[in-house]
Design a protein around this motif. Structure first.
Motif, PDB file in Angstrom:
ATOM      1  N   LEU A 489       0.902  -0.907  -0.244  1.00 51.63           N
ATOM      2  CA  LEU A 489       0.035  -0.061  -0.629  1.00 51.63           C
ATOM      3  C   LEU A 489       0.481   1.240   0.010  1.00 51.63           C
ATOM      4  CD1 LEU A 489      -2.936  -1.155   2.727  1.00 51.63           C
ATOM      5  CD2 LEU A 489      -3.515  -0.991   0.108  1.00 51.63           C
ATOM      6  N   ILE A 490       0.558   1.947  -0.861  1.00 53.80           N
ATOM      7  CA  ILE A 490       1.880   3.721  -1.153  1.00 53.80           C
ATOM      8  C   ILE A 490       0.457   4.231  -1.076  1.00 53.80           C
ATOM      9  CG2 ILE A 490       3.246   4.358  -2.733  1.00 53.80           C
ATOM     10  CD1 ILE A 490       3.973   1.463  -3.949  1.00 53.80           C
ATOM     11  N   VAL A 491       1.406   5.149  -0.006  1.00 54.45           N
ATOM     12  CA  VAL A 491       1.138   7.154  -0.595  1.00 54.45           C
ATOM     13  C   VAL A 491       2.401   7.541  -0.878  1.00 54.45           C
ATOM     14  CG1 VAL A 491       0.187   8.759   0.963  1.00 54.45           C
ATOM     15  CG2 VAL A 491      -0.486   6.587   1.948  1.00 54.45           C
ATOM     16  N   PRO A 492       1.521   8.153  -2.480  1.00 54.49           N
ATOM     17  CA  PRO A 492       2.749   8.430  -2.665  1.00 54.49           C
ATOM     18  C   PRO A 492       2.830  10.290  -2.198  1.00 54.49           C
ATOM     19  CG  PRO A 492       0.964   8.286  -4.846  1.00 54.49           C
ATOM     20  CD  PRO A 492       0.889   8.216  -3.015  1.00 54.49           C
ATOM     21  N   LEU A 493       4.341  10.528  -3.033  1.00 51.37           N
ATOM     22  CA  LEU A 493       4.166  12.128  -2.441  1.00 51.37           C
ATOM     23  C   LEU A 493       3.715  12.763  -3.431  1.00 51.37           C
ATOM     24  CD1 LEU A 493       6.215  13.931  -0.701  1.00 51.37           C
ATOM     25  CD2 LEU A 493       8.225  13.267  -1.700  1.00 51.37           C
ATOM     26  N   TYR A 494       3.034  13.307  -2.820  1.00 52.43           N
ATOM     27  CA  TYR A 494       2.022  14.832  -3.993  1.00 52.43           C
ATOM     28  C   TYR A 494       2.536  15.166  -3.832  1.00 52.43           C
ATOM     29  CZ  TYR A 494      -2.220  10.960  -4.047  1.00 52.43           C
ATOM     30  OH  TYR A 494      -2.706  10.008  -3.765  1.00 52.43           O
ATOM     31  N   GLU A 499       4.457  18.524  -9.291  1.00 52.08           N
ATOM     32  CA  GLU A 499       5.733  19.469 -10.410  1.00 52.08           C
ATOM     33  C   GLU A 499       5.707  18.249 -11.464  1.00 52.08           C
ATOM     34  OE1 GLU A 499       8.950  19.336  -7.835  1.00 52.08           O
ATOM     35  OE2 GLU A 499       8.159  20.319  -5.921  1.00 52.08           O
ATOM     36  N   TRP A 500       5.905  17.200 -10.719  1.00 47.73           N
ATOM     37  CA  TRP A 500       5.151  15.320 -12.374  1.00 47.73           C
ATOM     38  C   TRP A 500       4.882  16.287 -13.737  1.00 47.73           C
ATOM     39  CZ3 TRP A 500       3.532  11.453 -15.154  1.00 47.73           C
ATOM     40  CH2 TRP A 500       5.101  11.028 -15.645  1.00 47.73           C
ATOM     41  N   CYS A 501       3.142  16.199 -13.219  1.00 54.92           N
ATOM     42  CA  CYS A 501       1.762  16.433 -13.525  1.00 54.92           C
ATOM     43  C   CYS A 501       2.172  17.492 -14.407  1.00 54.92           C
ATOM     44  CB  CYS A 501       1.042  16.316 -12.885  1.00 54.92           C
ATOM     45  SG  CYS A 501       0.752  14.735 -12.302  1.00 54.92           S
ATOM     46  N   GLN A 502       2.529  18.934 -14.075  1.00 53.30           N
ATOM     47  CA  GLN A 502       3.041  19.732 -14.295  1.00 53.30           C
ATOM     48  C   GLN A 502       3.792  19.328 -15.994  1.00 53.30           C
ATOM     49  OE1 GLN A 502       4.303  22.998 -11.916  1.00 53.30           O
ATOM     50  NE2 GLN A 502       4.393  24.793 -13.243  1.00 53.30           N
ATOM     51  N   GLU A 503       4.979  19.212 -15.361  1.00 55.30           N
ATOM     52  CA  GLU A 503       5.861  19.174 -16.517  1.00 55.30           C
ATOM     53  C   GLU A 503       5.254  18.334 -17.477  1.00 55.30           C
ATOM     54  OE1 GLU A 503       8.853  17.692 -14.708  1.00 55.30           O
ATOM     55  OE2 GLU A 503       9.872  19.500 -13.196  1.00 55.30           O
ATOM     56  N   HIS A 504       5.090  17.633 -17.479  1.00 48.89           N
ATOM     57  CA  HIS A 504       4.229  16.499 -18.630  1.00 48.89           C
ATOM     58  C   HIS A 504       2.890  16.910 -18.893  1.00 48.89           C
ATOM     59  CE1 HIS A 504       7.832  14.038 -16.392  1.00 48.89           C
ATOM     60  NE2 HIS A 504       8.051  13.893 -17.786  1.00 48.89           N
ATOM     61  N   GLY A 505       2.872  18.204 -18.918  1.00 45.05           N
ATOM     62  CA  GLY A 505       0.589  17.871 -19.514  1.00 45.05           C
ATOM     63  C   GLY A 505      -0.487  17.423 -18.813  1.00 45.05           C
ATOM     64  N   ILE A 506       0.208  16.749 -17.279  1.00 43.44           N
ATOM     65  CA  ILE A 506      -0.879  15.797 -17.057  1.00 43.44           C
ATOM     66  C   ILE A 506      -1.855  16.828 -15.700  1.00 43.44           C
ATOM     67  CG2 ILE A 506      -1.762  13.512 -15.380  1.00 43.44           C
ATOM     68  CD1 ILE A 506       0.628  12.946 -16.352  1.00 43.44           C
ATOM     69  N   THR A 507      -3.279  16.590 -16.604  1.00 47.45           N
ATOM     70  CA  THR A 507      -4.712  17.509 -16.088  1.00 47.45           C
ATOM     71  C   THR A 507      -5.075  16.689 -14.742  1.00 47.45           C
ATOM     72  OG1 THR A 507      -6.058  17.528 -17.434  1.00 47.45           O
ATOM     73  CG2 THR A 507      -4.268  19.481 -17.540  1.00 47.45           C
ATOM     74  N   TYR A 508      -5.310  17.201 -13.878  1.00 50.39           N
ATOM     75  CA  TYR A 508      -5.922  16.492 -12.854  1.00 50.39           C
ATOM     76  C   TYR A 508      -7.349  17.365 -11.688  1.00 50.39           C
ATOM     77  CZ  TYR A 508      -2.562  17.929  -9.698  1.00 50.39           C
ATOM     78  OH  TYR A 508      -1.425  18.604  -9.375  1.00 50.39           O
ATOM     79  N   THR A 509      -7.460  16.884 -11.006  1.00 50.26           N
ATOM     80  CA  THR A 509      -8.674  17.601 -10.301  1.00 50.26           C
ATOM     81  C   THR A 509      -8.505  17.546  -8.539  1.00 50.26           C
ATOM     82  OG1 THR A 509     -10.697  16.539  -9.829  1.00 50.26           O
ATOM     83  CG2 THR A 509     -10.677  18.138 -11.764  1.00 50.26           C
ATOM     84  N   THR A 510      -8.001  16.490  -8.247  1.00 47.26           N
ATOM     85  CA  THR A 510      -7.918  15.473  -7.242  1.00 47.26           C
ATOM     86  C   THR A 510      -6.754  14.705  -6.906  1.00 47.26           C
ATOM     87  OG1 THR A 510      -9.351  13.951  -6.995  1.00 47.26           O
ATOM     88  CG2 THR A 510     -10.195  16.311  -6.577  1.00 47.26           C
ATOM     89  N   ASN A 511      -6.074  14.385  -5.764  1.00 43.52           N
ATOM     90  CA  ASN A 511      -5.609  13.576  -5.617  1.00 43.52           C
ATOM     91  C   ASN A 511      -5.535  12.193  -5.524  1.00 43.52           C
ATOM     92  OD1 ASN A 511      -3.376  15.256  -4.301  1.00 43.52           O
ATOM     93  ND2 ASN A 511      -3.696  14.874  -2.079  1.00 43.52           N
ATOM     94  N   SER A 512      -7.448  11.963  -5.528  1.00 46.05           N
ATOM     95  CA  SER A 512      -7.967  10.843  -5.710  1.00 46.05           C
ATOM     96  C   SER A 512      -7.486  10.483  -7.315  1.00 46.05           C
ATOM     97  CB  SER A 512      -9.592  10.216  -5.446  1.00 46.05           C
ATOM     98  OG  SER A 512      -9.077   9.272  -5.891  1.00 46.05           O
ATOM     99  N   GLU A 513      -7.796  11.498  -8.235  1.00 45.09           N
ATOM    100  CA  GLU A 513      -7.945  11.438  -9.392  1.00 45.09           C
ATOM    101  C   GLU A 513      -6.534  11.193  -9.932  1.00 45.09           C
ATOM    102  OE1 GLU A 513      -8.702  14.183 -13.397  1.00 45.09           O
ATOM    103  OE2 GLU A 513     -10.188  13.962 -11.589  1.00 45.09           O
ATOM    104  N   MET A 514      -5.197  12.038  -9.619  1.00 43.89           N
ATOM    105  CA  MET A 514      -4.178  11.619 -10.070  1.00 43.89           C
ATOM    106  C   MET A 514      -3.535  10.415  -9.574  1.00 43.89           C
ATOM    107  SD  MET A 514      -0.814  13.358  -8.666  1.00 43.89           S
ATOM    108  CE  MET A 514      -1.927  14.959  -7.630  1.00 43.89           C
ATOM    109  N   ARG A 515      -4.245   9.736  -8.549  1.00 41.67           N
ATOM    110  CA  ARG A 515      -3.278   8.567  -8.671  1.00 41.67           C
ATOM    111  C   ARG A 515      -3.877   7.403  -9.267  1.00 41.67           C
ATOM    112  NH1 ARG A 515      -7.205   4.654  -5.406  1.00 41.67           N
ATOM    113  NH2 ARG A 515      -8.749   6.203  -5.060  1.00 41.67           N
ATOM    114  N   LEU A 516      -4.585   7.470  -9.549  1.00 41.86           N
ATOM    115  CA  LEU A 516      -5.393   6.519 -10.906  1.00 41.86           C
ATOM    116  C   LEU A 516      -5.419   6.808 -12.476  1.00 41.86           C
ATOM    117  CD1 LEU A 516      -9.441   6.836  -9.493  1.00 41.86           C
ATOM    118  CD2 LEU A 516      -7.762   4.866  -8.997  1.00 41.86           C
TER     119      LEU A 516
END
Length: 584
Positions: A489-494, A499-516
């Protein structure tokens, strides 16, 4: 003077290293300090006030409050009359408070907030027990009432009582939070704690009478409580704060030292690294370059030649800012309670702040071993060498055994458990470790090791500590008891993932959405595979699930010492765990 009891440390400071800021705390917007003499007078007066209230030698007195000068004053006052303090974590549950107050047969208690007053009043279940407030509270007498009543008491009576206290007398019962089952009451003597204080001072060589220390870890834990005595012994001014006000307190107090658990330093690290989000262009690239250099820094192998010039440039442009953010004068940090990520230790050493990771238990008052503050002698990834006077050896199964003046008197009302834990003078820690050139490295908890269905043993903490070196993993718990393989079970360092999402053009609204998001799952999978290479094939993490929020103390998922409560987490994440093994 000869030091035999913990309270002798205050007399020692007054005689040899008196300070105008012996104990300090913030009142409103101003820091208020008590001198060594003022603290001594308050301690004596409270001792006499307690005697007037009928407290006698051996009585148990609870303290449930956040850090403040009154906490330490009351603690020292109890020691002088032979009363036994029973600290409670401010975050303790009602059920835990009820058990501890009854089990310890508490006769009087001090509370620090209205919420704690309510909790203890409920926990007492109608039993008679006077309550005093360490901070002003409506409907409760303040601790200062005891102080004021005792100011006209008989100091000769107190001196006679004080002199009757012996080094081997119990002065505190620390109820260990534990990760399973009921808390155990660890009885510590003056000798136990005093031996730790003196040995730690010799080990760290903190400049006597020259430093300011910030105290924000809970005094209910022996790590910080012994730490405050260590500061008093070395003539260091103690400034009480909270974790929530840490950034402000660092700027205002400009401490030279403090004690921390890894989680606190991780949050400091995240703030420093998070600054990259506010930068752009060459400034951002330079900042990230300096971070990468710092996280790879080896303090026992100082850079030379071109590397030394690059380090000096990084220091001038980046690391100096980090030191300024931490007050500008911070030089030494003691770390304990859990494993510190090596990359974080290297980053702080690179920025000019010495980090000494150590190891201990409530049962050892608390320090067993620690790294020196010397760059050439530190071994990142280890918990250092035993303190002077502490003996250490490994049992045949790798369990760490400890013997020395710091080993507890025993567990309160638990003679059978005491005999099981301390055999022939050797404390069986329950931790598994290895010795490498005299330096101790913890690999796991004996009771937390599990066996897969293939008959292979797995030490989860060893895997967890390694995977937490990833810049993208915040918390992790390895599972797999009785299963074909290990999973996690892993809790990412959000903050880093943002930052990683910003650099790679990934959009999301919540941490829950991001982790999926498939690319986030892919990123963590690469990290897991990268660290799997350090272990045998039977230890590899084959599957994992990402959680959307960190485990915390308030939810009962972490012990107050921030250790994982594996049973609680497993029960709450049962569906996720079952899913990982459903088609295995």
């Amino acid at each position: 003077m000869k030091l035999e009891r913990a309270f002798d440390i205050l007399f020692h400071q007054l005689e040899t290293l008196p300070r105008a800021d012996c104990l300090s705390a913030k009142t409103g917007k101003q820091w208020q300090s008590l001198s060594s003499r003022e603290v001594m007078e308050a301690v004596n007066a409270v001792s006499l006030g307690l005697l007037q209230q009928g407290m006698v030698r051996g009585d148990k007195v609870a303290i449930a409050a956040d850090n403040c000068p009154a906490w330490t004053i009351v603690d020292l006052a109890l020691q002088q009359i032979g009363a036994i303090s029973v600290p409670l974590y401010p975050t303790c549950t009602l059920d835990d408070a009820r058990y501890i107050l009854a089990h310890a047969e508490v006769k009087l208690a001090f509370v620090g907030s209205a919420a704690l007053h309510k909790k203890l009043a409920q926990a007492l279940d109608g039993r008679s027990c006077p309550l005093y407030a360490l901070n002003p509270l409506a409907g409760l007498p303040a601790w200062t009432a005891l102080r004021d009543a005792g100011r006209h008491g008989d100091l000769r009576q107190l001196a006679a009582l004080r002199s009757s206290i012996r080094a081997d007398d119990v002065f505190t019962i620390i109820y260990t939070s534990g990760t399973t089952g009921r808390a155990k009451g660890v009885m510590l003597s003056h000798r136990n704690v005093l031996s730790t204080v003196i040995a730690t001072a010799e080990h760290t060589r903190l400049p006597a009478g020259q430093c300011r220390a910030l105290s924000f870890l809970p005094l209910s834990h022996i790590f910080e409580r012994a730490g405050v005595l260590y500061y008093l012994f070395t003539g260091t001014g103690v400034y009480f704060a909270s974790v929530d006000s840490l950034s402000t307190s660092l700027r205002e107090v400009r401490p030279h030292t403090f004690s921390a658990v890894p989680r606190v330093l991780e949050k400091v690290h995240d703030k420093l690294v998070g600054k990259a989000r506010d930068l752009s262009g060459w400034r951002r690239r330079l900042y990230l370059w300096a971070i990468a250099r710092a996280e790879a820094y080896q303090p026992d192998q100082p850079p030379r030649g071109l590397a030394a010039l690059q380090h000096a440039l990084a220091d001038r442009l980046v690391y100096r800012q980090w030191r300024a953010a931490m007050g500008g004068e911070l030089r030494w940090v003691n770390v304990g309670s859990a494993a510190l990520q090596p990359r974080l230790a290297r980053l702080l050493w690179a920025s000019g702040i010495a980090v000494a990771e150590g190891y201990g238990m409530s049962e050892t008052a608390p320090v067993i071993s620690a790294n020196p503050f010397s760059a050439k002698d530190v071994r990142i990834g280890s918990v250092g060498i035993p303190l002077k006077g502490v003996e250490l050896k490994l049992a045949d199964d790798g369990e760490i055994l400890v013997r020395g003046p710091n080993v507890m008197v025993g567990y309160y009302k638990e003679p059978a458990l005491t005999a099981e834990t301390v055999q022939d003078g050797w404390l069986h820690t329950g931790d598994i470790g290895v010795l490498e050139q005299g330096y101790l490295r913890i690999t796991d908890r004996k009771k937390e090791m599990f066996k897969t269905s293939n008959g292979k043993y797995i030490a989860p903490q060893l895997l967890e500590n390694k995977l937490k070196e990833s810049a993208y993993i915040d918390q992790i718990m390895v599972v797999g008891d009785g299963q074909k393989f290990a999973a996690a079970l892993i809790v990412p360092l959000y903050e880093r993932l943002q930052e990683w999402c910003q650099e790679h053009g990934i959009t999301y609204t919540t941490n829950s959405e991001m982790r999926l998001h498939p690319r986030i799952v892919e990123l963590i999978e690469r990290e897991v595979k990268r660290f799997n290479r350090h272990f045998g094939s039977w230890e590899h993490i084959k599957k994992f699930s990402l959680l959307d929020k960190p485990w915390c103390v308030d939810a009962g998922e972490l012990a107050p010492t921030l250790k994982l409560r594996r049973k609680v987490i497993s029960e709450r994440c049962r569906a996720l765990i079952d899913t990982m093994y459903r088609h295995a």
